[in-house]
Scaffold this active site. Sequence first.
Site, PDB file in Angstrom:
ATOM      1  N   TRP A 175       0.859  -1.184   0.000  1.00 53.71           N
ATOM      2  CA  TRP A 175       0.000   0.000   0.000  1.00 53.71           C
ATOM      3  C   TRP A 175       0.890   1.227   0.000  1.00 53.71           C
ATOM      4  O   TRP A 175       2.110   1.109  -0.042  1.00 53.71           O
ATOM      5  CB  TRP A 175      -0.932  -0.021   1.217  1.00 53.71           C
ATOM      6  N   ASP A 176       0.295   2.411   0.031  1.00 53.90           N
ATOM      7  CA  ASP A 176       1.152   3.599  -0.033  1.00 53.90           C
ATOM      8  C   ASP A 176       1.751   3.950   1.326  1.00 53.90           C
ATOM      9  O   ASP A 176       2.296   5.028   1.513  1.00 53.90           O
ATOM     10  CB  ASP A 176       0.421   4.806  -0.648  1.00 53.90           C
ATOM     11  N   TRP A 177       1.665   3.036   2.273  1.00 57.70           N
ATOM     12  CA  TRP A 177       2.360   3.146   3.553  1.00 57.70           C
ATOM     13  C   TRP A 177       2.878   1.774   4.002  1.00 57.70           C
ATOM     14  O   TRP A 177       3.483   1.674   5.080  1.00 57.70           O
ATOM     15  CB  TRP A 177       1.427   3.704   4.643  1.00 57.70           C
ATOM     16  N   ASN A 434     -13.715   0.511   1.459  1.00 58.05           N
ATOM     17  CA  ASN A 434     -12.918   1.735   1.431  1.00 58.05           C
ATOM     18  C   ASN A 434     -12.703   2.204  -0.004  1.00 58.05           C
ATOM     19  O   ASN A 434     -12.012   1.528  -0.781  1.00 58.05           O
ATOM     20  CB  ASN A 434     -11.555   1.518   2.100  1.00 58.05           C
ATOM     21  N   GLU A 435     -13.348   3.303  -0.380  1.00 53.95           N
ATOM     22  CA  GLU A 435     -13.062   4.088  -1.597  1.00 53.95           C
ATOM     23  C   GLU A 435     -13.372   3.405  -2.916  1.00 53.95           C
ATOM     24  O   GLU A 435     -13.037   3.946  -3.984  1.00 53.95           O
ATOM     25  CB  GLU A 435     -11.601   4.575  -1.596  1.00 53.95           C
ATOM     26  N   GLU A 518     -11.312  10.578   6.207  1.00 51.61           N
ATOM     27  CA  GLU A 518      -9.876  10.497   5.929  1.00 51.61           C
ATOM     28  C   GLU A 518      -9.377  11.881   5.528  1.00 51.61           C
ATOM     29  O   GLU A 518      -9.997  12.565   4.712  1.00 51.61           O
ATOM     30  CB  GLU A 518      -9.564   9.522   4.786  1.00 51.61           C
TER      31      GLU A 518
END
Length: 819
Positions: A175-177, A434-435, A518
């Site tokens: 993921w982006d983290w 989510n999204e 968020e």
Amino acid sequence: MNLKFDLSGEWEFKASSSEFLPQELRTKLSIWNKAKVPGTIHLDLLANDFIPDPFFETNEIDVQWVDKVDWIYRKKFLLDFDFSDFHSVKLTFEGLDTVGSVKLNGEIVGHFNNMFIPHSFEVKNLIKSGENEIEVFFKSPTVAGKELEEKYGKLPVELATHRVYLRKAQYSFGWDWGPVLTTSGIWKPVYLEFIKFAKIKHVWFKTLSISNSKAEISAEIELEKFTEDDLDLKIEIFYKDEKIYERSLIQKKRDRVRAHRFEIISAKLWFPNGYGEPELYTAIIEISKDGEVIDKITKKFGIRTVKLIQEDDGEGESFIFEINGEKIFCKGANWIPADSFLPRVRKEDYDKLLKMAKDANLNMLRVWGGGIYEDDYFYDKCDELGIMIWQDFMFACAGYPEYDEFVDNVKNEAIQIVKRLRNHPSIVLWCGNNENEWIWVDKTQKSPDEMPGAKIFRDVLKEICEQYDGTRPYWRSSPWGENYPNSEINGNHHQWKVWSQWIDYKNYENVKAKFITEFGFQAPPHIETLKEVLKPENRNFNSFSIHHHNKQTEGIPRLFRFLTSHFKITDDFEDLIYLMQLNQAEAIKFAVENWRIRKFKTAGTLFWQWNDCWNVISWSAIDYRKRPKALYYFAKKFFNPVLPVLKRIDDSLKIYILNDLPRQVSGELIVRTFTTYGAKKFEKKIKVDAEKNSVAFAFESNLKGLKVEDFQTDYIHAEFKYNDGRISENSIYFEEPKFMKFKSPGLKFKISKVDENLYRLKLYSKNLARAVFVDFSGFDVELSDNFFDINPDSTIEVELKSDKTLSELLKSIRIKFLT
């Protein structure tokens, strides 16, 4: 009584396929090696020195072969007792990650394809006295996902496209983290269950109604029965240590679900943190046959109602949680899995992270849809602490398959999850994903109902939540709005123009959304957290290694882009970490205060994110090693139930008093204008009454009247003293820190011992000391406050918790402040 025979602990593992194995490991991994359950393949490989630590430097890249290999786990064990009198023997795995099959004594007992739910197999006819052997085969999740993608087609998916075909924690694909560490393994406990007659499967205490005098409760008890025998069922209810209710019943023949209504007089209600006590009752349920207790379970429950208020508010449609008839302003953050390797997360980790949330005045966490349905202990702690949970189902940033087998898998998962979690009063909303819809609509300009997987979130999950719960709302997605998924006039909103679209945080002031689920700003973790994974030569922002530890595209450039807007740039690595943490904290403070003064036009702010799963530069308030960033300490203040907020509008200043308490507060607001070099230019005292759960407009003046003349030196400090001398304070500065003129603060400090492992740090400043950061080199010391301002000629006291000596603390203390 029913028995559990623990099968966790020592196991063995080996590779079942060799194509992707490194040449140097093929021989070693073709034979049995030691394994630990619960665990994951990466942890077992690491423990056997077959792979390096994936978190260190760029080792993650070197272990990408692991998820392409099939693996086998086995355990041999002895049964030395007679189990012939038991009606059932179940081999139960609480969590299998993710696709494979189970053998017992050479016979396949079942298959699995979902890591989120338990898998239980009837094995009475296969288990034997003496030695037994279990084998669990794990198919490569990467191969399994890609085979299904090849069969059914590629879907619109962010990041790894094959991930959506597996009911597996989506973040493990990267993921982006988070790193790409796609796990396999027996990730939760495993045991044999020896069952006579029946077992208690689910217990749910459902609040039917609450009045001033009593609460009506329905106890729904689901049994798994193996005979037609009648069973005795006993229910006992306790408040603290006092028994307040008892009832004995008979469970007839094959009846599996028993609903029993009862009343609790003068019921103690469960409230979120800051709005009352999170009162809990304890239930003991037992079933027995002919006087012998067969099964017994202890379960806590809370009495509360939850309602989502959506009505015209003059700007659009509201989005307000109401608990027990009280409107709640939701203050919180997003929760992600606390480790890339889930079995490493302990109860102590939950204890610390959740206590820190309560201490920072959070009342809500969102369990994000790309992770996992958390451990029961997590929800138990949230119940105890009064932390509401926005619970996503585990789908994120993608269209999902709709073929029958997949949808059936999802239905089974959702039913099991709702039954497992519905008893927790902390869970106040089910959310489909989510999204997914937001990304689909933005990228295709098509209706969300045309999205692959739409029926899962529009129909399937909603129907399951209504059928098996019905006490809390279901929400299709986060974000979700009536005419557009990320609307600002109704529903909930994700705000990523700031940061991700290169827009600076002052733009938060223009966002008028109803409930922001968020929003975020990045900062590095504590220097010691980075030192664990970076070699000395790579502890700088020019190294490839540190870029590898920021997973967002152009994450490091963003850090510097936004830092240069507000702070002076230095080439010192530790100073940059300090400044970037401050920048993150100031950004989220600006956003939260802007939305809190709109209460209840805006009714919730959940920043991204609370925690981390590895040593990473991310949006978190608390890093992987549970070291708080500046944002954590700022959150303690900007989420304070009572808070003065100072807003500049052109050449005027307005001050509001926020009161989230369920009672009125009355007090004195003291407004002062200081200079950075120690002068007090203005002071005014105002009496203020703030009604319960409201925002009070307290004061307004033009800046000239406040003696603000030089934005580089003058600032305003507001202090609100209320109810028995409590103090809440805030400040406003009129110039960016990089342009402000600071004098040497003349800082003095003293540390004194108060008690065992408890110290008091006193700091005095002659001039303004802004953003004072206290650290103890080489030691983890818990501070009650940090990154604080000290006004001219003022003293601040900070509590220190440490097992170090006074001498060690004095030698290791380091203090930074803005210059």
